[in-house]
Design a protein around this motif. Sequence first.
Motif, mmCIF file in Angstrom:
data_model
loop_
_atom_site.group_PDB
_atom_site.id
_atom_site.type_symbol
_atom_site.label_atom_id
_atom_site.label_comp_id
_atom_site.label_asym_id
_atom_site.label_seq_id
_atom_site.Cartn_x
_atom_site.Cartn_y
_atom_site.Cartn_z
ATOM 1 N N GLU A 147 38.968 56.969 42.459
ATOM 2 C CA GLU A 147 38.865 57.676 41.183
ATOM 3 C C GLU A 147 38.903 59.187 41.335
ATOM 4 O OE1 GLU A 147 34.688 56.482 42.580
ATOM 5 O OE2 GLU A 147 36.674 55.567 42.429
ATOM 6 N N THR A 148 38.663 59.703 42.544
ATOM 7 C CA THR A 148 38.746 61.148 42.765
ATOM 8 C C THR A 148 39.960 61.526 43.617
ATOM 9 O OG1 THR A 148 37.258 60.971 44.678
ATOM 10 C CG2 THR A 148 36.253 61.466 42.538
ATOM 11 N N SER A 151 41.780 64.528 42.152
ATOM 12 C CA SER A 151 40.978 65.734 42.346
ATOM 13 C C SER A 151 41.085 66.229 43.779
ATOM 14 C CB SER A 151 39.518 65.433 41.998
ATOM 15 O OG SER A 151 38.691 66.520 42.340
ATOM 16 N N VAL A 310 37.903 70.057 37.107
ATOM 17 C CA VAL A 310 37.941 69.436 35.782
ATOM 18 C C VAL A 310 38.157 67.930 35.885
ATOM 19 C CG1 VAL A 310 39.194 69.342 33.592
ATOM 20 C CG2 VAL A 310 38.705 71.552 34.647
ATOM 21 N N GLN A 312 36.975 65.940 37.841
ATOM 22 C CA GLN A 312 35.743 65.206 38.119
ATOM 23 C C GLN A 312 35.167 64.621 36.826
ATOM 24 O OE1 GLN A 312 34.571 64.792 41.203
ATOM 25 N NE2 GLN A 312 35.965 66.191 42.253
ATOM 26 N N LYS A 313 35.553 65.221 35.679
ATOM 27 C CA LYS A 313 35.017 64.799 34.381
ATOM 28 C C LYS A 313 36.094 64.266 33.435
ATOM 29 C CE LYS A 313 30.869 66.348 35.430
ATOM 30 N NZ LYS A 313 29.696 65.433 35.635
ATOM 31 N N VAL A 314 37.328 64.714 33.599
ATOM 32 C CA VAL A 314 38.409 64.377 32.665
ATOM 33 C C VAL A 314 39.437 63.492 33.366
ATOM 34 C CG1 VAL A 314 40.234 65.310 31.176
ATOM 35 C CG2 VAL A 314 38.071 66.543 31.424
#
Length: 438
Positions: A147-148, A151, A310, A312-314
């Motif tokens: 999921e990261t 990022s 960003v 990390q949240k979006v």
Amino acid sequence: MALPSQHSSSVASPPGGTGRSYRPALTLLASLFFMWGFITVINGVLLPHLRSVFELDYTQTTLIESVWFIAYFFASIPSAKLIERVGYQKSIVIGLLIMAAGALGMTVAASLPSYGVTLVMLFVIASGITLLQVAANPYVAVIGPPETGSSRLNLVQAFNSLGTMLAPLFAGYLILGRSRGGTAEAGAQLTQAQRYADAQSVILPYVLVAVVLVVLAIIIARFPLPALGASTQRAAKADRHQHSLWKHRNLTLGIPTMIAYLLAEIGVANLFVNFVSQPDIAAVTHEQASRYLSLLWGGMMVGRFVGSLVMQKVAPERLLGLFAFGALVVVAIATFSTGPLAMWSLIAVGLFHSIMFPTIFTLAIRGLGPLTEEGSGLMIMAIAGGALVVVQGWLADTYGLQNSFFLTMACEVIVLAYALFGSRPTHALPEPEVTPAA
């Protein structure tokens, strides 16, 4: 196409490996991203220089960049096979030495001077970069939680952008600043002797680049990089035969999207100096325009650092859609306006392009499971889409330089559509696991 299983196996960590275990390796990979970004963007300054030295039209000028990106198509599969045969670390060292050999070859091309030899040597450098790309991008994408992945890759790509920001300043000073064509007013005619003298200005910067590459190769050869997990590779190889890549919509649509993005990025960067130096835009010399080019790449660096945080949240696809829409707007302004507004709008494209490559890449390989390495290989081959920049060169010759950016606008629309509709995974498979060392 079968690439080495740095995805499905991923990478073996030290016992009890954590994210911290990979920080030294990621730091070293960041230096690779920096160097190939630096060398690639030297082309943005080199192209207007060669256009002056060899008296090229826009089609011939952009053909130089097309040869560069064609290397990604031809070198991807041999690079994968080399990694399988000699391993990840030795392949990186070989890639750096290939790049160094090409850089030294550029000094030969400048000494002759020869347009043909220049094309060959740029192909050699790009082949070395391809070898690094085949391994490094997917390595970073899967080294941590899925999921990261976007990022993480945006963060390391930010160091690539640091190289792209500094390269125009380096090349602008050592190439354009030391040449008659780089310091003359737009449209000035050079004598044969002046063009020959200008060709020699390429020698020093490429000697310096070659030295740095050799030093980096020596450092990496002695660095304890994490090894690949062989047992997991064999299991993943058996699993691959049970699945089809073409059932994954996010990959099949991600490939043409990556091609469109590369065409947009390379077209803007390669024609930027000529665009800004036009009398109705900024009316500056090529050397001065190269300083503004560093701002374009600087915006890309800032965007990747910010995007990494960003995301990390979006959700990455939502942020990609927002940035694609922003890129479409600023390219449209640059196409339809003149003067400083057109120049600064084109500079702003760097900010909006910033997250596109790493985000498209990670969205495209999301949910591929044991097929991750094949999908990653196809995405690396899609970088060859940058070779289509010759189409924009032809448009610039035929319809005008500013009108050629209509092609860039079309590319931004494709990226926007992928973010909104094409990036959702279908037939998603379990993500590959990172195998700790025994």
